[in-house]
Design a protein around this motif. Structure first.
Motif, PDB file in Angstrom:
ATOM      1  N   ARG A 455       0.739  -1.315  -0.143  1.00  0.00           N
ATOM      2  CA  ARG A 455      -0.077   0.100   0.041  1.00  0.00           C
ATOM      3  C   ARG A 455       0.834   1.271   0.102  1.00  0.00           C
ATOM      4  O   ARG A 455       0.250   2.306  -0.535  1.00  0.00           O
ATOM      5  N   ARG A 456       2.167   1.181   0.335  1.00  0.00           N
ATOM      6  CA  ARG A 456       2.637   2.318   0.410  1.00  0.00           C
ATOM      7  C   ARG A 456       3.882   2.294  -0.335  1.00  0.00           C
ATOM      8  O   ARG A 456       4.761   3.296  -0.840  1.00  0.00           O
ATOM      9  N   LEU A 457       4.401   1.180  -1.112  1.00  0.00           N
ATOM     10  CA  LEU A 457       5.415   1.172  -2.016  1.00  0.00           C
ATOM     11  C   LEU A 457       5.144   0.530  -3.345  1.00  0.00           C
ATOM     12  O   LEU A 457       4.229  -0.489  -3.236  1.00  0.00           O
ATOM     13  N   ASP A 458       5.832   0.833  -4.414  1.00  0.00           N
ATOM     14  CA  ASP A 458       5.360   0.568  -5.914  1.00  0.00           C
ATOM     15  C   ASP A 458       5.989  -0.331  -6.602  1.00  0.00           C
ATOM     16  O   ASP A 458       5.870  -0.446  -8.004  1.00  0.00           O
ATOM     17  N   HIS A 459       7.033  -1.188  -6.213  1.00  0.00           N
ATOM     18  CA  HIS A 459       8.066  -1.740  -7.071  1.00  0.00           C
ATOM     19  C   HIS A 459       8.314  -2.746  -6.186  1.00  0.00           C
ATOM     20  O   HIS A 459       8.737  -2.582  -4.750  1.00  0.00           O
ATOM     21  N   ILE A 526       6.943 -10.774 -18.123  1.00  0.00           N
ATOM     22  CA  ILE A 526       7.783  -9.595 -18.571  1.00  0.00           C
ATOM     23  C   ILE A 526       9.181  -9.728 -18.991  1.00  0.00           C
ATOM     24  O   ILE A 526       9.638 -10.672 -18.579  1.00  0.00           O
ATOM     25  N   LYS A 527       9.612  -8.663 -19.584  1.00  0.00           N
ATOM     26  CA  LYS A 527      11.190  -8.788 -19.947  1.00  0.00           C
ATOM     27  C   LYS A 527      11.790  -8.003 -18.886  1.00  0.00           C
ATOM     28  O   LYS A 527      11.535  -7.298 -18.098  1.00  0.00           O
ATOM     29  N   PHE A 528      12.974  -8.692 -18.571  1.00  0.00           N
ATOM     30  CA  PHE A 528      13.807  -8.120 -17.438  1.00  0.00           C
ATOM     31  C   PHE A 528      14.082  -6.775 -17.523  1.00  0.00           C
ATOM     32  O   PHE A 528      14.072  -5.977 -16.702  1.00  0.00           O
ATOM     33  N   SER A 529      14.295  -5.976 -18.727  1.00  0.00           N
ATOM     34  CA  SER A 529      14.382  -4.878 -18.988  1.00  0.00           C
ATOM     35  C   SER A 529      13.372  -3.742 -18.418  1.00  0.00           C
ATOM     36  O   SER A 529      13.282  -2.723 -17.944  1.00  0.00           O
ATOM     37  N   GLU A 530      11.971  -4.383 -18.731  1.00  0.00           N
ATOM     38  CA  GLU A 530      11.024  -3.796 -18.397  1.00  0.00           C
ATOM     39  C   GLU A 530      10.585  -3.667 -16.890  1.00  0.00           C
ATOM     40  O   GLU A 530      10.524  -2.857 -16.196  1.00  0.00           O
ATOM     41  N   LEU A 531      11.116  -4.562 -16.165  1.00  0.00           N
ATOM     42  CA  LEU A 531      11.187  -4.794 -14.767  1.00  0.00           C
ATOM     43  C   LEU A 531      11.962  -3.659 -14.330  1.00  0.00           C
ATOM     44  O   LEU A 531      11.809  -2.887 -13.285  1.00  0.00           O
ATOM     45  N   ILE A 532      13.363  -3.425 -14.714  1.00  0.00           N
ATOM     46  CA  ILE A 532      14.170  -2.589 -14.354  1.00  0.00           C
ATOM     47  C   ILE A 532      13.743  -1.250 -14.549  1.00  0.00           C
ATOM     48  O   ILE A 532      13.932  -0.525 -13.676  1.00  0.00           O
ATOM     49  N   ASN A 533      13.282  -1.116 -15.777  1.00  0.00           N
ATOM     50  CA  ASN A 533      12.982   0.415 -16.172  1.00  0.00           C
ATOM     51  C   ASN A 533      11.726   0.674 -15.462  1.00  0.00           C
ATOM     52  O   ASN A 533      11.530   2.005 -15.415  1.00  0.00           O
ATOM     53  N   SER A 534      11.246  -0.062 -14.866  1.00  0.00           N
ATOM     54  CA  SER A 534       9.733   0.352 -13.957  1.00  0.00           C
ATOM     55  C   SER A 534      10.281   0.796 -12.544  1.00  0.00           C
ATOM     56  O   SER A 534       9.507   1.210 -11.712  1.00  0.00           O
ATOM     57  N   ILE A 535      11.573   0.737 -12.211  1.00  0.00           N
ATOM     58  CA  ILE A 535      12.176   1.268 -10.823  1.00  0.00           C
ATOM     59  C   ILE A 535      12.276   2.702 -10.879  1.00  0.00           C
ATOM     60  O   ILE A 535      13.239   3.353 -11.656  1.00  0.00           O
ATOM     61  N   LYS A 536      11.277   3.533 -10.113  1.00  0.00           N
ATOM     62  CA  LYS A 536      11.361   4.957 -10.447  1.00  0.00           C
ATOM     63  C   LYS A 536      11.173   5.372  -9.068  1.00  0.00           C
ATOM     64  O   LYS A 536      10.543   5.125  -8.154  1.00  0.00           O
ATOM     65  N   ASN A 537      11.871   6.894  -8.685  1.00  0.00           N
ATOM     66  CA  ASN A 537      11.218   7.423  -7.828  1.00  0.00           C
ATOM     67  C   ASN A 537      11.209   9.031  -8.318  1.00  0.00           C
ATOM     68  O   ASN A 537      11.948   9.765  -8.213  1.00  0.00           O
ATOM     69  N   LEU A 538       9.895   9.342  -8.364  1.00  0.00           N
ATOM     70  CA  LEU A 538       9.603  10.338  -9.131  1.00  0.00           C
ATOM     71  C   LEU A 538       9.419  11.432  -7.744  1.00  0.00           C
ATOM     72  O   LEU A 538       8.937  11.231  -6.820  1.00  0.00           O
TER      73      LEU A 538
END
Length: 538
Positions: A455-459, A526-538
């Motif tokens: 509920r508090r973290l998205d990855h 998913i592709k591994f690159s997709e999993l990595i690229n979804s790591i964001k801290n906006l």
């Protein structure tokens, strides 16, 4: 050999429904020294026992931590020990007027940096005669220019002050250009590795980081040289980073360490030879997955299924931590005969993790087993959550329900006692700490905790950080400059975590999550690159 293993496992009294009352001195004395035994001694020290019994229990401890020490002191009649405990646990404001021994026992360097000048003067005056080395550290903090006084002291005082003072104070007072002669004084000490790490992983220590670029890798251990490489990358000194990486590769022991270096060598040079070598690694980690993803290859040594006879367990007690310790000991040097015996021992889905563990040892870790035990306990849980549970469980315990860590985290999902007690309260259930050795209960509690984290973290990476290092640590981490956009992100940020255990843990769980998701979640691969690229801290 089969008779040998059976004799080692002869003590197998079922521990489901176990209570503190069943922990007796006679029982404890039969158990081998281990973290598991320490855990039971910790529980024993909470019983109504005499000081003599507590002395006898403490003499059997493998590793004395504060949890054990404080409970032991509670049972002790020693007035000095009781006072020592009060000093150790006293608030800083209550230490100021105490005797020197109490101040030295209870005042950390971090707490000392929070004292006013008046109170700092007072504790220095009280401690100086009896604890001169301790006082030297306080005098550095007290001085008008702490850095100048710090570098003038001997290396022990330097390390004990710099490494223990706290991040904010370190930035405010020790973020300076380090003279080369200081490095000569510090370089041959093992504590220097921690100093390097603290400088590199604090993004606000820029001046000190620039000073580290002068260091040569000779005489430094793997961890130090690797941190120097990451520091050079951050400061856009790629050629220097490559020198450090080459040296670190020669000092690396584990396959993942070598793969980590190959990854950065590829990233800095774009030379395909590093990528090809990385793709041929037998270790399944984020770096070999990265290489396989680019080359459109798959790991040939990932095994999901192991055949079992499905016979009822006969010679192994699932609920007894000491049975597992015997397996850990006897499986260190695997043979064909031992493997056959273990295959006849671990026959049920509940022991799938046990069998996978010994088979990996037999294969000398050249095959990676991603088994899925306890599936009946995870019914009704969606594929992503199930993948996350398996990813964490594999890293935490290899699915061994009676695992106990040095900090007394328990069970398949290694839940700390304070957390399992809190979860039981939230679920309005009666609490028996030993029920955490029941995989069904432990998995249910972990799933409840993951509801809180998700509920508090998205990855999955951030959830892994929080599961290991705590939600507070992870929230603070995401308020820093880490995991923002950048040339080498998010990999560079993953190297800059301040806690080594959490850094490694996050990488391992992310690897596990990717493998399990693509095995379990057939429609959501998913592709591994997709999993990595979804790591964001906006």
């Amino acid at each position: 050999m089969k008779l040998l293993i059976l004799s080692l496992l002869i003590f197998t009294s079922t521990l489901f429904g176990f209570t503190n009352d069943k922990i007796t001195m006679d029982w404890l004395e039969k158990q081998p020294r281990s973290f598991a035994k320490d855990f039971y001694i910790w529980r024993y020290l909470n019983k109504n026992i005499t000081s003599e019994e507590s002395n006898k229990a403490l003499s059997q401890v493998r590793y004395l931590n504060n949890k054990l020490l404080y409970r032991y002191i509670n049972k002790s009649k020693d007035v000095n020990l009781q006072e020592y405990k009060r000093c150790m646990r006293a608030k800083t404001k209550n230490l100021i007027n105490k005797e020197a021994y109490c101040i030295e026992a209870g005042l950390s360097m971090y707490d000392a940096t929070k004292l006013s000048k008046k109170n700092l003067d007072k504790v220095i005056k009280t401690s100086k005669l009896e604890y001169p080395d301790f006082t030297k550290k306080l005098e550095i903090i007290q001085s008008k220019v702490p850095f100048k006084k710090l570098i003038e002291e001997d290396k022990d005082v330097f390390f004990n002050t710099f490494n223990e003072c706290g991040g904010k104070y370190r930035v405010q007072n020790f973020n300076h250009y380090f003279p080369s002669k200081l490095f000569l004084k510090l370089k041959d000490d093992k504590k220097f590795a921690q100093t390097i790490k603290l400088i590199v992983t604090n993004l606000n220590m820029r001046k000190a980081q620039i000073s580290l670029l002068k260091l040569t890798p000779e005489g430094l251990d793997f961890k130090s040289v690797f941190h120097l490489a990451i520091n050079a990358i951050r400061h856009k000194k790629e050629d220097k980073a490559l020198v450090y990486l080459e040296d670190a590769f020669g000092k690396a022991y584990y396959r993942m360490q070598k793969d980590n270096i190959l990854f950065w060598q590829y990233k800095l040079t774009n030379d395909k030879k590093y990528l090809d070598t990385l793709s041929n690694s037998w270790d399944v980690n984020i770096y070999s997955l990265f290489a396989k993803d680019i080359l459109n290859e798959s790991h040939k040594n990932i095994i999901f299924d192991i055949k079992q006879t499905k016979e009822e367990l006969k010679t192994y007690d699932l609920a007894n931590p000491f049975d597992w310790l015997q397996v850990l000991d006897t499986s260190k040097k695997m043979t064909d005969e031992k493997l056959v015996n273990y295959e006849s021992m671990f026959t049920t889905t509940e022991t799938l993790g046990h069998l996978a563990f010994v088979k990996e040892r037999y294969d000398r870790y050249r095959n990676s087993y991603f088994v899925t035990p306890y599936e009946s306990y995870l019914k009704g849980i969606n594929e992503q959550r199930k993948s996350l549970i398996y990813a964490i469980g594999r890293q935490e315990s290899r699915f061994i329900p009676t695992s106990i860590s040095s900090s007394y985290a328990m069970g398949t999902m290694q839940i700390m006692p304070f957390l399992s007690r809190a979860i039981a309260k939230e679920l309005k259930e009666s609490y028996n700490i030993f029920e955490q050795f029941d995989a069904k209960t432990n998995l249910r509690y972990a799933n409840h905790h993951l509801n809180f984290l998700e509920r508090r973290l998205d990855h999955p990476l951030y959830i892994a950080y929080a599961y290991n290092g705590g939600i507070g640590f992870t929230k603070r981490l995401l308020k820093t400059k880490l995991f923002k956009k950048g040339k080498y992100e998010p990999y560079l940020s993953m190297e800059l975590l301040p806690y080594d255990e959490t850094k490694k843990y996050g990488k391992k769980v992310l690897t596990n999550y990717y493998v399990y998701n693509n095995y379990i979640n057939k429609k959501g691969k998913i592709k591994f690159s997709e999993l990595i690229n979804s790591i964001k801290n906006l």
